[in-house]
Design an enzyme around this catalytic site. Structure first.
Site, mmCIF file in Angstrom:
data_model
loop_
_atom_site.group_PDB
_atom_site.id
_atom_site.type_symbol
_atom_site.label_atom_id
_atom_site.label_comp_id
_atom_site.label_asym_id
_atom_site.label_seq_id
_atom_site.Cartn_x
_atom_site.Cartn_y
_atom_site.Cartn_z
ATOM 1 N N LYS A 239 -50.623 -63.198 54.885
ATOM 2 C CA LYS A 239 -51.560 -63.700 57.150
ATOM 3 C C LYS A 239 -52.496 -64.107 57.370
ATOM 4 C CE LYS A 239 -50.944 -61.242 61.666
ATOM 5 N NZ LYS A 239 -51.437 -59.838 62.495
ATOM 6 N N SER B 74 -47.522 -58.943 65.372
ATOM 7 C CA SER B 74 -47.829 -59.990 64.929
ATOM 8 C C SER B 74 -47.327 -60.673 64.024
ATOM 9 C CB SER B 74 -49.056 -60.223 65.495
ATOM 10 O OG SER B 74 -50.316 -59.556 64.694
ATOM 11 N N SER C 291 -48.148 -54.079 64.104
ATOM 12 C CA SER C 291 -48.121 -55.009 63.809
ATOM 13 C C SER C 291 -48.145 -55.588 62.460
ATOM 14 C CB SER C 291 -49.520 -56.108 63.683
ATOM 15 O OG SER C 291 -49.529 -56.516 65.153
HETATM 16 N N1 GLN Z 1 -47.977 -55.788 69.533
HETATM 17 C C1 GLN Z 1 -49.511 -55.363 69.815
HETATM 18 C C2 GLN Z 1 -50.463 -56.253 70.730
HETATM 19 O O1 GLN Z 1 -49.536 -57.221 71.522
HETATM 20 C C3 GLN Z 1 -49.692 -55.081 68.506
HETATM 21 C C4 GLN Z 1 -50.405 -56.411 67.746
HETATM 22 C C5 GLN Z 1 -50.940 -56.314 66.416
HETATM 23 O O2 GLN Z 1 -50.568 -54.524 65.448
HETATM 24 N N2 GLN Z 1 -51.895 -56.963 66.285
HETATM 25 O O3 GLN Z 1 -51.327 -56.264 70.370
#
Ligand code: GLN
Length: 485
Positions: A78, A153, A177
Site C-alpha cells: 500500500k 482504504s 481498511s
Molecule cells: N474507512 C475508515 C475511514 O475512512 C477507516 C480507514 C482506515 O482504516 N484507514 O477512516
C-alpha cells in the site's frame, strides 16, 4: 493453476523444489498486471526493474538452500508505507513528488525475508475512506465486478491480491481498511494487535489506531506474512516487546473446545444485508460442526464506535497532517507570504475528504470544545475497551460480519460522507480497543460478490483467530474461487 494464482504456501513449495524460479513467478505476476491493470487500476507505481533484480537475488539465495517463507515471493505494498527510492504518495497530491530516503520497518523486514516488491498500491488519500474513491490519482475497481468498489482504504492491495497481481500484499487498518476491502474482494485480511507490527515508516493517519497487516489468498499465507513483519522495533515507541509466536505452527492446532462469542449488538444493526447475515450464520454452523462452542457476549458500547472514531481519528489526523506545509516535503505552491503559501499548498494538495477531516479534527481539539468532543470520545473509547475485556473472559474470539453489505457500486456513497462512514460500523471498535481482527471469505451474495467473516481476538492473540479462520477455511471452498477477469 497459473503461477500468479498460487498461494504463497504453494509457490514456496515450488520454489524450494526448484520446479519454478522466483524470476518465473515474478514475470508471471507482471504479465498478469499487464493483462488486467487497465481494468482494475490497483497500482500507483510498478517496480519492474527492482522486482526482477530482487527475484534474481532470491533465486541465488534459494539455490544456496534458503527456505525463508517469503523468499522470492512477489508482494504489493500500500502506498502509505515508505519505500526507499520508490515514490510514496499516500494517494495524495501533496505527496505526489515524495520519494522516501528510507524503508519503513515492515519493508526492510520483507526485504530481509527475500520478498520481491511488485509495486505500490492505490488507496484512499491518507487512508481516509472506504472505497478508494478518495485517491487523488485513480479509482480501483473490484475484480469481481468492475462497477463496484474494492472497499478501502487499502482497496488497491486487496484488489491486487484478489486478481493475481501479486501473491499477497500489505495494507494498513485504522478503522477497517484491511478487513473491509478483504471482505469485498474475497481474500484474507488481518489487522494485528496495536503494537504487534512496527509503524515506523508508515505515513501516519491516526497514530493510536493505525496498524499494518497482510492481504493473502489463504489464512496460512496471512500467518507467514505476519511472521515476517511482527516484532519489536525500537524506532516505533508503540511497538510492544513481546515474543512473536510461530503462527504457522499455531494455526494447525485443533479448534475443538474453543469458544467464539456472538455479540448480539452486531446482528441487530439495521442495514445488515440478508446475504451477509446468511453467510455469517452458515459460517457459525460450520464452526459448531468443528467442535467450536458458540456463546453469547455483549459489546454494549460498540454502537458508539462510529461517533467515537469519527472524532478521535480526525483529531489525530489534523495533528499528523500539520507537517504537510510546503516547507519540509511534498507539494509547495509558492506565494509571497508564508501564510498564503501554507494556504495555497494545503488547498491544492489535499482532497475534499482530507480537508473535511482536518477541519473536523481541528474543531474537536480546539479550546472550549476539547472536553465535549475529544475528551468525551476518549472516555467512551475506554468503555469500548472494557467491553472487549469482559467479552474475552468468556470467549477466544468474537465473531461477526465485516461489513453490512457486499461491495457497493462505485459512486453510490460518494455524495454522502455519513453513509460512507456507516459502512465501517463493524470494524471500528477493534481499532478503538487495539485488539486484532481478520476477515476470511465465508460466502457469496446472490449476485456473486464475496462476503467476509470477521473474527476478533484479544490483544496479541492473533494465533487464536488465525487458527479458527484456518480450520474454517479448510472446511469450506470459498477461498478457492477466483474472480473471472
Ligand atoms: N474507512 C475508515 C475511514 O475512512 C477507516 C480507514 C482506515 O482504516 N484507514 O477512516
Amino acid at each position: 493453476m497459473e503461477l500468479h494464482q498460487l498461494t504463497i504456501g504453494q509457490a514456496r513449495e515450488k520454489l524450494i523444489s526448484k520446479e519454478i524460479s522466483s524470476q518465473d513467478l515474478t514475470k508471471a505476476v507482471f504479465d498478469r498486471v499487464d493483462a488486467v491493470e487497465g481494468k482494475v487500476d490497483a497500482y500507483l507505481y510498478l517496480c519492474r526493474d527492482e522486482a526482477m533484480e530482487a527475484a534474481r537475488e532470491a533465486d541465488r539465495a534459494l539455490g544456496q538452500g534458503e527456505t525463508a517463507p517469503l523468499c522470492g515471493i512477489p508482494l504489493g505494498i500500500k502506498d502509505v508505507m515508505c519505500t526507499k527510492g520508490v515514490p510514496t504518495t499516500c494517494g495524495s497530491k501533496i505527496l505526489g513528488n515524495f520519494v522516501p530516503p528510507y524503508d519503513g520497518t515492515v519493508i526492510s523486514n520483507l526485504k530481509k525475508a527475500g520478498a520481491v516488491i511488485v509495486g505500490k498500491t492505490n488507496m484512499d488519500e491518507f487512508a481516509m475512506g472506504s472505497s478508494t474513491e478518495n485517491s487523488a490519482f485513480k479509482t480501483t475497481k473490484n475484480p469481481w465486478d468492475l462497477t463496484r468498489t474494492p472497499g478501502g482504504s487499502s482497496g488497491g492491495s486487496a484488489a491486487a491480491a484478489a486478481a493475481g497481481m501479486c501473491l499477497g500484499s500489505l495494507g494498513s487498518d485504522t478503522g477497517g481498511s484491511i478487513r473491509q476491502p478483504a471482505s469485498h474482494c474475497g481474500v484474507v485480511g488481518l489487522k494485528p494487535t496495536y503494537g504487534r507490527v512496527s509503524r515506523f515508516g508508515l505515513v501516519a493517519y491516526a497514530s493510536s489506531l493505525d496498524q499494518i497487516g497482510p492481504f493473502t489468498r489463504s489464512v496460512e499465507d496471512a500467518a507467514l506474512m505476519l511472521q515476517a513483519i511482527a516484532g519489536y522495533d525500537a524506532s516505533d515507541s508503540t511497538s510492544v516487546n513481546r515474543p512473536v509466536p510461530d503462527y504457522q505452527a499455531a494455526i494447525k492446532h485443533d479448534v475443538k473446545g474453543m469458544r467464539v462469542g456472538l455479540p448480539k449488538e452486531f446482528f441487530e444493526e439495521g442495514g445488515l444485508s440478508p446475504d451477509v447475515k446468511n453467510a455469517v450464520d452458515q459460517a457459525i454452523k460450520t464452526m459448531e460442526g468443528q467442535g467450536v462452542d458458540v456463546v453469547a457476549v455483549s459489546l454494549p458500547h460498540a454502537k458508539y464506535s462510529v461517533a467515537v472514531y469519527y472524532v478521535i481519528a480526525p483529531a489525530e489526523a489534523s495533528s499528523n497532517l500539520a507537517r504537510y506545509d510546503g516547507v519540509k516535503y511534498g507539494l509547495r505552491e509558492q506565494r509571497d507570504s508564508l501564510i498564503d503559501m501554507y494556504h495555497a499548498t494545503r488547498s491544492a494538495g489535499f482532497g475534499p475528504e482530507v480537508q473535511r477531516r482536518i477541519i473536523i479534527g481541528t474543531y474537536a481539539l480546539s479550546a472550549g470544545y476539547y472536553d465535549a468532543y475529544y475528551g468525551k470520545a476518549s472516555q467512551v473509547r475506554t468503555l469500548i475497551m472494557d467491553d472487549y475485556k469482559k467479552a474475552f473472559e468468556q470467549c477466544d474470539a468474537v465473531i461477526s460480519p465485516v461489513a453490512p453489505t457486499p461491495a457497493f457500486k462505485l459512486g453510490e456513497k460518494t455524495d454522502d460522507p455519513l453513509t460512507m462512514y456507516l459502512s465501517d460500523i463493524f470494524t471500528l471498535s477493534a481499532n478503538l480497543a487495539g485488539v486484532c481482527g481478520l476477515s476470511v471469505p465465508c460466502g457469496f451474495s446472490s449476485d456473486g460478490l464475496p462476503i467476509g467473516l470477521q473474527l476478533q481476538g484479544s490483544h496479541f492473540e492473533e494465533e487464536k483467530i488465525l487458527r479458527l479462520a484456518h480450520h474454517f477455511e479448510q472446511a469450506t471452498e470459498f477461498h478457492n474461487k477466483r474472480p473471472e477477469i
